[in-house]
Design an enzyme around this catalytic site. Structure first.
Site, mmCIF file in Angstrom:
data_model
loop_
_atom_site.group_PDB
_atom_site.id
_atom_site.type_symbol
_atom_site.label_atom_id
_atom_site.label_comp_id
_atom_site.label_asym_id
_atom_site.label_seq_id
_atom_site.Cartn_x
_atom_site.Cartn_y
_atom_site.Cartn_z
ATOM 1 N N CYS A 1 0.579 -0.688 0.353
ATOM 2 C CA CYS A 1 0.206 0.255 -0.231
ATOM 3 C C CYS A 1 1.375 1.398 0.097
ATOM 4 O O CYS A 1 0.545 2.565 -0.909
ATOM 5 C CB CYS A 1 -0.846 -0.067 0.906
ATOM 6 N N CYS B 1 -4.984 1.793 4.491
ATOM 7 C CA CYS B 1 -3.996 1.828 3.785
ATOM 8 C C CYS B 1 -3.167 2.386 3.953
ATOM 9 O O CYS B 1 -2.118 2.823 3.335
ATOM 10 C CB CYS B 1 -4.570 1.601 2.130
ATOM 11 N N CYS C 1 -7.209 -7.186 -2.764
ATOM 12 C CA CYS C 1 -7.660 -7.372 -1.380
ATOM 13 C C CYS C 1 -8.379 -6.840 -1.263
ATOM 14 O O CYS C 1 -9.220 -6.539 -0.486
ATOM 15 C CB CYS C 1 -6.642 -5.929 -0.974
#
Ligand code: SF4
Length: 233
Positions: A112, A224, A198
């Site tokens: 991320c 994230c 994800c």
């Protein structure tokens, strides 16, 4: 100066204040979830050429690209698409594999950082404010989001969250009332949409962020890094 009454103002009033206060040094940053579409619709009604930024992590679902195109056509908008640094992605995937995120929370956060957080930092350089679709109801980590915060992760610029006090039902009432285009994945059980590998659909009784990094157990870790806690203005 941030008006005292901003917390009690409507989403449209908060947006209008932000546009008037920060123009031209502000932008809407969106992943094109339903909240982002609502904000684009509101913003185009009060500003003729709003800047709309999005981050293409390289792992987005096809449905998100389709929606970006639908939005461009409907509003005649320029959508500024930011990408991660090529070399950083190449090094990361060479050393850790293309699906490193399934291995640990640390590996997922590293991905991320490379694919989302770094491009966002570049996008915000030179801005005095950014607008987001954050809502308090979205996650336990977002329960005290203010309508205007100071973003110390990005030089203390203003972070404007006009939908902070909106419910999921309010978002969808607006989408339907204005016949807005939206991500087709919402109709397939995806309340929250991120990168394809994800994100999964959720059951009706599950938390709306349960489908994000679903293999991770700690709900508090399900961010994230784009939206660290802001400072109340
Ligand atoms: Fe990487 Fe998944 Fe984060 Fe996207 S959501 S940047 S694929 S870890």
């Amino acid at each position: 100066m941030i008006p005292q009454e901003i917390e009690g103002s409507s989403a449209q009033a908060v947006l209008a204040w932000a546009a008037e206060t920060f123009d031209p040094r502000f932008a809407l940053v969106t992943s094109f979830a339903a909240e982002g579409v609502v904000l684009i619709d509101m913003l185009t009604k009060i500003h003729s050429r709003p800047r709309v930024l999005t981050i293409d992590t390289g792992r987005l679902p096809a449905e998100t690209y389709a929606l970006i195109e639908a939005i461009r056509e409907r509003y005649g908008l320029t959508v500024e698409v930011l990408f991660p640094q090529t070399e950083a992605v190449e090094v990361m995937t060479r050393e850790h594999g293309v699906n490193l995120f399934y291995r640990s929370v640390e590996a997922r956060k590293f991905c991320c950082d490379v694919r989302k957080v770094e491009p966002l930092g570049r996008a915000l350089v030179g801005l005095d404010a950014w607008i987001t679709g954050l809502r308090r109801e979205q996650a336990i980590t977002r329960g005290d989001v203010g309508k205007v915060e100071l973003d110390d992760d990005h030089g203390g610029i203003a972070k404007v969250n006009p939908l902070a006090d909106w419910s999921w039902d309010q978002v969808w009432s607006y989408v339907r009332a204005h016949e807005l285009p939206y991500n087709a994945l919402h109709d397939r059980g995806y309340p929250s949409i991120g990168c394809a590998p994800c994100t999964r659909a959720v059951e009706p009784d599950e938390d709306i962020r349960a489908g994000r990094w679903w293999w991770e157990q700690d709900g508090a870790a399900k961010e994230c890094g784009l939206h660290r806690k802001g400072r109340h203005a």
